[in-house]
Design an enzyme around this catalytic site. Structure first.
Site, mmCIF file in Angstrom:
data_model
loop_
_atom_site.group_PDB
_atom_site.id
_atom_site.type_symbol
_atom_site.label_atom_id
_atom_site.label_comp_id
_atom_site.label_asym_id
_atom_site.label_seq_id
_atom_site.Cartn_x
_atom_site.Cartn_y
_atom_site.Cartn_z
ATOM 1 N N ASN A 133 -100.452 -60.182 -14.025
ATOM 2 C CA ASN A 133 -100.531 -59.941 -15.461
ATOM 3 C C ASN A 133 -101.405 -58.718 -15.689
ATOM 4 O O ASN A 133 -102.333 -58.461 -14.920
ATOM 5 C CB ASN A 133 -101.173 -61.157 -16.142
ATOM 6 N N HIS A 138 -104.025 -57.182 -18.488
ATOM 7 C CA HIS A 138 -104.804 -57.542 -19.674
ATOM 8 C C HIS A 138 -105.564 -56.294 -20.137
ATOM 9 O O HIS A 138 -106.186 -55.615 -19.315
ATOM 10 C CB HIS A 138 -105.786 -58.672 -19.337
ATOM 11 N N GLU A 171 -103.389 -48.468 -18.475
ATOM 12 C CA GLU A 171 -102.352 -49.469 -18.174
ATOM 13 C C GLU A 171 -101.106 -48.856 -17.533
ATOM 14 O O GLU A 171 -100.590 -49.373 -16.539
ATOM 15 C CB GLU A 171 -101.964 -50.231 -19.440
#
Ligand code: GAR
Length: 218
Positions: free
Chosen positions: A112, A114, A185
């Site tokens: 994932n 975050h 990201e």
């Protein structure tokens, strides 16, 4: 893409992280075999289709219109992913908590991203702009993004990689979100995915080791 490892990507929204994976990973280091969304109008579904990738909205109800509980919903995702023999499951802006049954179905194969430096500003209720609002409300001077393995605790799995950005005095949740997406990201997630597909990531308990590559920082 005959002998490339397959990836499933789960999304709920705009899919800019998915786009980074399409641009940097798909057809080069692995094959995104399917994109699954819990939101019908997620723009990421369009991004996938435009790249020739199968994209599916999975509705939260069964064939009789009955609402599915978290386990039943996750079982549908699990079957879709197993059908395609995916080596890795990437949660890229997927805003639904995944149950333990799903985590157990793909041990050490779900990651994932975050948008904060875990263990700060994470866990249940911390998603999207709320994370950045909380960072600003706290007055933190650094934020960033974390890629981690998924376990049964929300944002609680072993950290694979993190990178920080400065919080600026005139930041709004939107400007901080954009800086973290663009500067961190969209770089960090593809690099971690590539490292995993190349077998350069190993976990010992909560500690994750990543062997460096020649072409990236990770
Ligand atoms: C990203 O910032 C991602 O880190 C965050 O949602 C955004 C999705 O953007 N995820 C979470 O908050 C999960 N807790 P995208 O759809 O453009 O990739």
């Amino acid at each position: 893409m005959a002998d490339m490892k397959k990836i499933a990507v789960l999304i709920s929204g705009g899919g800019t992280n998915l786009q980074a994976l399409i641009d940097k990973i798909h057809g080069k280091h692995g094959e995104i075999a399917v994109v699954l969304s819990n939101k019908k109008d997620a723009y990421g579904l369009t991004r996938a289709k435009e790249a020739g990738i199968e994209a599916k909205y999975i509705p939260p109800v069964d064939e009789n219109g009955e609402r599915l509980d978290d386990e039943a919903y996750a079982k549908i995702l699990e079957d879709e992913i197993k059908k395609r023999d995916c080596a890795l499951v990437v949660l890229a802006g997927y805003m639904k908590i995944v149950p333990k049954s799903f985590v157990d179905a793909f041990p050490d194969r779900i990651i994932n991203i975050h948008p904060a430096l875990i263990p700060s500003f994470c866990g249940e209720g911390y998603y999207g702009l709320r994370v950045h609002q909380a960072v600003l409300d706290y007055g933190a001077k650094l934020s960033g993004a974390t890629v981690h393995f998924v376990n049964e605790e929300a944002d609680g799995g072993p950290v694979i990689a993190q990178r920080a950005v400065e919080v600026l005095p005139d930041d709004t949740p939107q400007t901080l979100q954009r800086r973290i997406l663009e500067n961190v990201e969209h770089v960090l997630l593809p690099e971690v995915v590539q490292a995993i597909l190349e077998g350069r990531v190993r976990r010992e308990g909560r500690t994750v080791f990543v062997d460096p590559s020649q072409d990236g920082w990770i």
